[in-house]
Design an enzyme around this catalytic site. Structure first.
Site, PDB file in Angstrom:
ATOM      1  N   ASP A   1       3.522 -27.883  30.137  1.00  0.00           N
ATOM      2  CA  ASP A   1       3.098 -28.044  29.775  1.00  0.00           C
ATOM      3  C   ASP A   1       3.785 -29.366  29.468  1.00  0.00           C
ATOM      4  O   ASP A   1       4.004 -30.028  30.601  1.00  0.00           O
ATOM      5  CB  ASP A   1       3.799 -27.968  27.761  1.00  0.00           C
ATOM      6  CG  ASP A   1       3.144 -28.735  27.134  1.00  0.00           C
ATOM      7  OD1 ASP A   1       2.635 -30.492  26.884  1.00  0.00           O
ATOM      8  OD2 ASP A   1       3.301 -28.071  26.041  1.00  0.00           O
ATOM      9  N   TYR A   2       3.112 -30.853  29.216  1.00  0.00           N
ATOM     10  CA  TYR A   2       3.196 -32.118  29.746  1.00  0.00           C
ATOM     11  C   TYR A   2       5.008 -32.823  30.519  1.00  0.00           C
ATOM     12  O   TYR A   2       5.747 -32.271  28.862  1.00  0.00           O
ATOM     13  CB  TYR A   2       2.734 -33.316  29.054  1.00  0.00           C
ATOM     14  CG  TYR A   2       1.583 -33.308  30.063  1.00  0.00           C
ATOM     15  CD1 TYR A   2       0.563 -32.217  29.998  1.00  0.00           C
ATOM     16  CD2 TYR A   2       0.951 -34.779  29.379  1.00  0.00           C
ATOM     17  CE1 TYR A   2      -1.004 -31.994  30.410  1.00  0.00           C
ATOM     18  CE2 TYR A   2      -0.618 -35.061  29.882  1.00  0.00           C
ATOM     19  CZ  TYR A   2      -1.705 -33.784  30.383  1.00  0.00           C
ATOM     20  OH  TYR A   2      -2.439 -33.846  30.478  1.00  0.00           O
TER      21      TYR A   2
END
Length: 546
Positions: free
Chosen positions: A339-340
């Site tokens: 995920d970012y």
């Protein structure tokens, strides 16, 4: 959605890590090589196996992998997003000379090519023609001007429609779940996939198969709800729509991404990155089933690990979760993407790693194969290998998985897209009709006190509420080609014979932009005036309220 507070550190590190650590390399194949530079492989050997479209993908991957330097391998498992200024001119145009200087070893993935992150035009988006032309230009550079000619992999958001200018926007996932119709979800996602594939995108960060179990969590709208069975059925349908049922991908299809594994839907105190302190039984009965169904029944090849921790172990470092369960028990064959900013967060928020390089090693060893969105953490792996902290063969595992996706996406054979065809396919009449159908099917009327259907005798109708004006499409949305707000729709439906009056009523926050991280609440005094105005409008003679 990643937190903006991580952006400043990411931008600083990438300037040093990605550029400095990957700073030396072979000249592009079209340049005359200097004496100290290796000649391009194509100049001294026959056509390599990895460029043979008829060869098995696993053989092509191994052939390419053995030709790659350490620096080229690490370049394949990092991403550009906010640091797209390393390859773009200030006006957003692609600059191949700049890309060659800044990314001498190529790049594995570029996130959200349709936005203008990292340029002076940040906050705007590219229309279909411009985005497709940009992707084509980048692919020409990657294929023709890097040593091995490895094409770039692009991803976009597409939770309920392509999150791009011109893309078709559908009802949010929680609304689509209310249709109880997997076939509709499958058709909706097929449109999303084809609109993005037409631009040259290979992966969509969707569907969200988190089971929503805490209403305080601000991402409920992204989910298919609280029931593991329903979430699983809708998730499988979404994957089938985006990806189809064959590998390599068929034309017009993109890789789906299962999000977010796992426990994400019931974070402690409802906080997005909060821990999920639940027993294995809770995980297996509630959170695992949608993911397991997707792995068992589809060819899904991308899974995104979740921000939260379980028993003190963040998902991006959880060998049991990503190894024993996902790859072992379920037999998952694809890649795990971060995920970012999540890998950096293991050092900055979870504090289980002393620094970002340590977080990168721990995440890699847990089974994460790709670093989103700026490649900050995995860019440090070159130095870590040279320092003896991690082995190159460990890097190979991740690179092998990601290269497999590129071959399965058909990028080596078809890296370019037709700009005119992409424009004609995006936001067309067929897609618009499906969006209308989905919107009608998604409506849930909790209670009707007799107001609906409206009496034909109504001559004045008061429309009150902050969502009546503007197109509020929910999180992960952009600017579709076709939009209509509620107030305009009501006026068009009722015609000139009914006087439609409007009042905002109240405002919760000053900004209605879904991507705004800073929340500024509306001024109470101004809201009091808005409420007074709404009361005045509602009391107008012969008015009915809606």
């Amino acid at each position: 959605m990643a937190l903006k507070r991580a952006v400043s550190s990411a931008a600083v590190v990438i300037a040093g890590a990605l550029v400095a650590l990957l700073a030396v390399g072979a000249a592009p194949p079209h340049h005359k090589p200097a004496k100290h530079r290796p000649k391009p492989a194509a100049a001294t050997t026959a056509t390599p196996l990895y460029k043979n479209a008829t060869a098995p993908i696993d053989k092509r991957v191994e052939d390419l992998l053995k030709r790659m330097t350490l620096e080229e391998k690490v370049a394949q498992i990092v991403t550009l997003w906010q640091n797209k200024d390393t390859i773009l001119a200030p006006d957003g145009a692609f600059d191949p000379a700049k890309a060659t200087a800044q990314l001498p070893f190529g790049i594995g993935q570029i996130a959200r090519p349709s936005d203008l992150q990292g340029t002076k035009l940040e906050g705007r988006g590219r229309n279909t023609r411009d985005a497709t032309a940009l992707i084509n230009a980048i692919q020409h550079w990657a294929v023709e001007r890097t040593r091995l000619g490895i094409p770039v992999f692009f991803h976009e958001e597409g939770l309920h429609g392509a999150v791009v200018v011109d893309g078709t926007s559908f009802p949010q996932a929680i609304a689509l779940a209310s249709t109880w119709d997997p076939d509709l979800v499958r058709r909706v996602n097929a449109v999303t996939g084809r609109e993005l594939a037409a631009r040259g995108v290979s992966e969509v960060l969707s569907p969200v198969v988190d089971v929503a179990r805490d209403p305080r969590w601000g991402r409920i709208e992204e989910t298919f709800g609280e029931d593991p069975y329903l979430v699983g059925e809708m998730g499988v349908a979404a994957i089938e729509g985006l990806q189809g049922d064959s590998l390599p991908l068929a034309p017009g299809k993109v890789f789906a991404t299962l999000k977010h594994m796992t426990g994400h839907g019931q974070p402690e105190s409802g906080t997005n990155v909060g821990p999920a302190p639940y027993a294995e039984r809770t995980l297996r009965e509630n959170f695992f089933p949608p993911f397991e169904q997707a792995v068992a029944r589809t060819n899904v090849r991308a899974v995104m690990a979740s921000y939260n921790e379980i028993d003190g172990i963040p998902s991006h470092a959880n060998k049991w979760l990503l190894g024993t369960v996902l790859r072992g028990e379920w037999g998952y064959k694809g890649a795990v993407v971060s995920d970012y900013f999540a890998i950096e967060q293991m050092a900055e928020i979870h504090h289980i790693a002393a620094d970002i390089p340590s977080a990168a090693i721990r995440s890699l060893r847990a089974g994460v194969d790709l670093d989103n969105p700026n490649g900050v953490a995995f860019s440090t792996l070159v130095a870590s290998v040279k320092a003896g902290k991690v082995g190159e063969k460990e890097i190979d595992v991740a690179v092998r998985r990601f290269l497999t996706l590129k071959f399965q996406a058909g990028l080596f054979e078809h890296p370019y897209q037709d700009v005119d065809a992409a424009d004609a396919l995006t936001g067309n009449a067929e897609a618009d009709a499906l969006a209308t159908e989905a919107a009608r099917r998604s409506i849930v009327l909790l209670k009707n006190d007799g107001t609906l259907p409206l009496s034909k005798s109504v001559r004045t109708l008061a429309v009150i509420g902050p969502n009546a004006l503007g197109t509020h499409l929910g999180g992960y949305s952009s600017v579709p080609r076709h939009t209509i707000d509620i107030l305009s729709g009501i006026k068009a439906k009722l015609g000139a014979g009914v006087n439609v009056v409007y009042s905002e009523g109240a405002r919760i926050t000053e900004s209605s932009e879904w991507g705004a991280d800073e929340v500024k609440l509306a001024d109470p005094a101004e809201n009091a005036q808005r409420i007074k105005d709404a009361v005045r409008v509602a009391r107008m003679p012969t008015s009915s309220c809606w």
